[in-house]
Scaffold this motif. Sequence first.
Motif, PDB file in Angstrom:
ATOM      1  N   LEU A  76       7.275   8.477  14.517  1.00  0.00           N
ATOM      2  CA  LEU A  76       7.229   7.885  15.850  1.00  0.00           C
ATOM      3  C   LEU A  76       6.267   8.740  16.653  1.00  0.00           C
ATOM      4  N   VAL A  77       5.136   8.158  17.036  1.00  0.00           N
ATOM      5  CA  VAL A  77       4.095   8.960  17.677  1.00  0.00           C
ATOM      6  C   VAL A  77       3.831   8.490  19.096  1.00  0.00           C
ATOM      7  N   SER A  78       3.423   9.432  19.932  1.00  0.00           N
ATOM      8  CA  SER A  78       3.224   9.166  21.358  1.00  0.00           C
ATOM      9  C   SER A  78       1.833   8.604  21.634  1.00  0.00           C
ATOM     10  N   TRP A  79       1.592   8.318  22.872  1.00  0.00           N
ATOM     11  CA  TRP A  79       0.385   7.628  23.296  1.00  0.00           C
ATOM     12  C   TRP A  79      -0.808   8.556  23.519  1.00  0.00           C
ATOM     13  N   ASN A  80      -0.553   9.800  23.875  1.00  0.00           N
ATOM     14  CA  ASN A  80      -1.676  10.690  24.177  1.00  0.00           C
ATOM     15  C   ASN A  80      -2.261  11.246  22.879  1.00  0.00           C
ATOM     16  N   TYR A  81      -3.526  11.486  22.842  1.00  0.00           N
ATOM     17  CA  TYR A  81      -4.208  11.934  21.620  1.00  0.00           C
ATOM     18  C   TYR A  81      -3.893  10.968  20.469  1.00  0.00           C
ATOM     19  N   SER A  82      -4.149   9.712  20.701  1.00  0.00           N
ATOM     20  CA  SER A  82      -3.680   8.673  19.773  1.00  0.00           C
ATOM     21  C   SER A  82      -4.192   8.838  18.350  1.00  0.00           C
ATOM     22  N   PHE A  83      -5.442   9.264  18.154  1.00  0.00           N
ATOM     23  CA  PHE A  83      -5.929   9.437  16.784  1.00  0.00           C
ATOM     24  C   PHE A  83      -5.227  10.602  16.101  1.00  0.00           C
ATOM     25  N   HIS A  84      -5.177  11.733  16.761  1.00  0.00           N
ATOM     26  CA  HIS A  84      -4.520  12.916  16.184  1.00  0.00           C
ATOM     27  C   HIS A  84      -3.047  12.644  15.896  1.00  0.00           C
ATOM     28  N   ASN A  85      -2.358  12.058  16.857  1.00  0.00           N
ATOM     29  CA  ASN A  85      -0.928  11.809  16.683  1.00  0.00           C
ATOM     30  C   ASN A  85      -0.645  10.790  15.592  1.00  0.00           C
ATOM     31  N   LEU A  86      -1.580   9.900  15.338  1.00  0.00           N
ATOM     32  CA  LEU A  86      -1.405   8.898  14.291  1.00  0.00           C
ATOM     33  C   LEU A  86      -1.744   9.466  12.915  1.00  0.00           C
ATOM     34  N   ILE A  87      -2.857  10.161  12.813  1.00  0.00           N
ATOM     35  CA  ILE A  87      -3.319  10.585  11.491  1.00  0.00           C
ATOM     36  C   ILE A  87      -2.569  11.800  10.941  1.00  0.00           C
ATOM     37  N   SER A  88      -2.101  12.681  11.806  1.00  0.00           N
ATOM     38  CA  SER A  88      -1.430  13.893  11.317  1.00  0.00           C
ATOM     39  C   SER A  88      -0.213  13.600  10.439  1.00  0.00           C
ATOM     40  N   PRO A  89       0.735  12.768  10.874  1.00  0.00           N
ATOM     41  CA  PRO A  89       1.870  12.491   9.987  1.00  0.00           C
ATOM     42  C   PRO A  89       1.475  11.675   8.753  1.00  0.00           C
ATOM     43  N   SER A 137      -6.001   0.734  19.631  1.00  0.00           N
ATOM     44  CA  SER A 137      -6.675   1.850  18.956  1.00  0.00           C
ATOM     45  C   SER A 137      -5.940   2.230  17.673  1.00  0.00           C
ATOM     46  N   SER A 138      -4.625   2.196  17.680  1.00  0.00           N
ATOM     47  CA  SER A 138      -3.870   2.539  16.473  1.00  0.00           C
ATOM     48  C   SER A 138      -4.146   1.541  15.350  1.00  0.00           C
ATOM     49  N   THR A 139      -4.234   0.280  15.696  1.00  0.00           N
ATOM     50  CA  THR A 139      -4.561  -0.745  14.700  1.00  0.00           C
ATOM     51  C   THR A 139      -5.950  -0.496  14.126  1.00  0.00           C
ATOM     52  N   TRP A 140      -6.890  -0.141  14.983  1.00  0.00           N
ATOM     53  CA  TRP A 140      -8.255   0.143  14.536  1.00  0.00           C
ATOM     54  C   TRP A 140      -8.276   1.367  13.621  1.00  0.00           C
ATOM     55  N   TYR A 141      -7.575   2.444  14.001  1.00  0.00           N
ATOM     56  CA  TYR A 141      -7.520   3.655  13.177  1.00  0.00           C
ATOM     57  C   TYR A 141      -6.876   3.378  11.821  1.00  0.00           C
ATOM     58  N   ILE A 142      -5.805   2.616  11.823  1.00  0.00           N
ATOM     59  CA  ILE A 142      -5.125   2.282  10.560  1.00  0.00           C
ATOM     60  C   ILE A 142      -6.065   1.496   9.654  1.00  0.00           C
ATOM     61  N   GLY A 143      -6.889   0.630  10.234  1.00  0.00           N
ATOM     62  CA  GLY A 143      -7.876  -0.097   9.441  1.00  0.00           C
ATOM     63  C   GLY A 143      -8.818   0.850   8.723  1.00  0.00           C
ATOM     64  N   GLY A 144      -9.252   1.901   9.417  1.00  0.00           N
ATOM     65  CA  GLY A 144     -10.118   2.903   8.801  1.00  0.00           C
ATOM     66  C   GLY A 144      -9.405   3.688   7.719  1.00  0.00           C
TER      67      GLY A 144
END
Length: 124
Positions: free
Chosen positions: A35-48, A70-77
């Motif tokens: 469960l990740v927060s909104w700030n630093y969205s790329f870092h918070n998404l990719i780290s876990p 942005s999370s959907t876009w990052y997950i696509g990558g």
Amino acid sequence: MLLAHKVSTVSHSKSPPSWADNQVHYEPLGLVAALVSWNYSFHNLISPILAALFAGNTIVVKCSEQVAWSSTWYIGGIKACLRACGMDEEIVQLVICLPDLAETVTKHELVRHITCEFTIIREA
């Protein structure tokens, strides 16, 4: 000056760092959730995601609804990278929902571990 002092102190230390006696045990759990927060969205998404994959797990990430695009876009990558490496892109999943529905993810019987990252904003 302060940076030079810190580097000097660290580089001349004769005792081993406190983490030198730690051990890492490779023990895949299966499906994990983040469960990740909104700030630093790329870092918070990719780290876990990186931690889960390197540990041999699959992962479901519940992002903040405030960073859904942005999370959907990052997950696509991330999924494109998995495909390029010959891996199943389905080992990483994204869930976008309001906070009151996150319990559906956290209480699922297949989830073996949960990591949470929250930002608390206090008004003065």
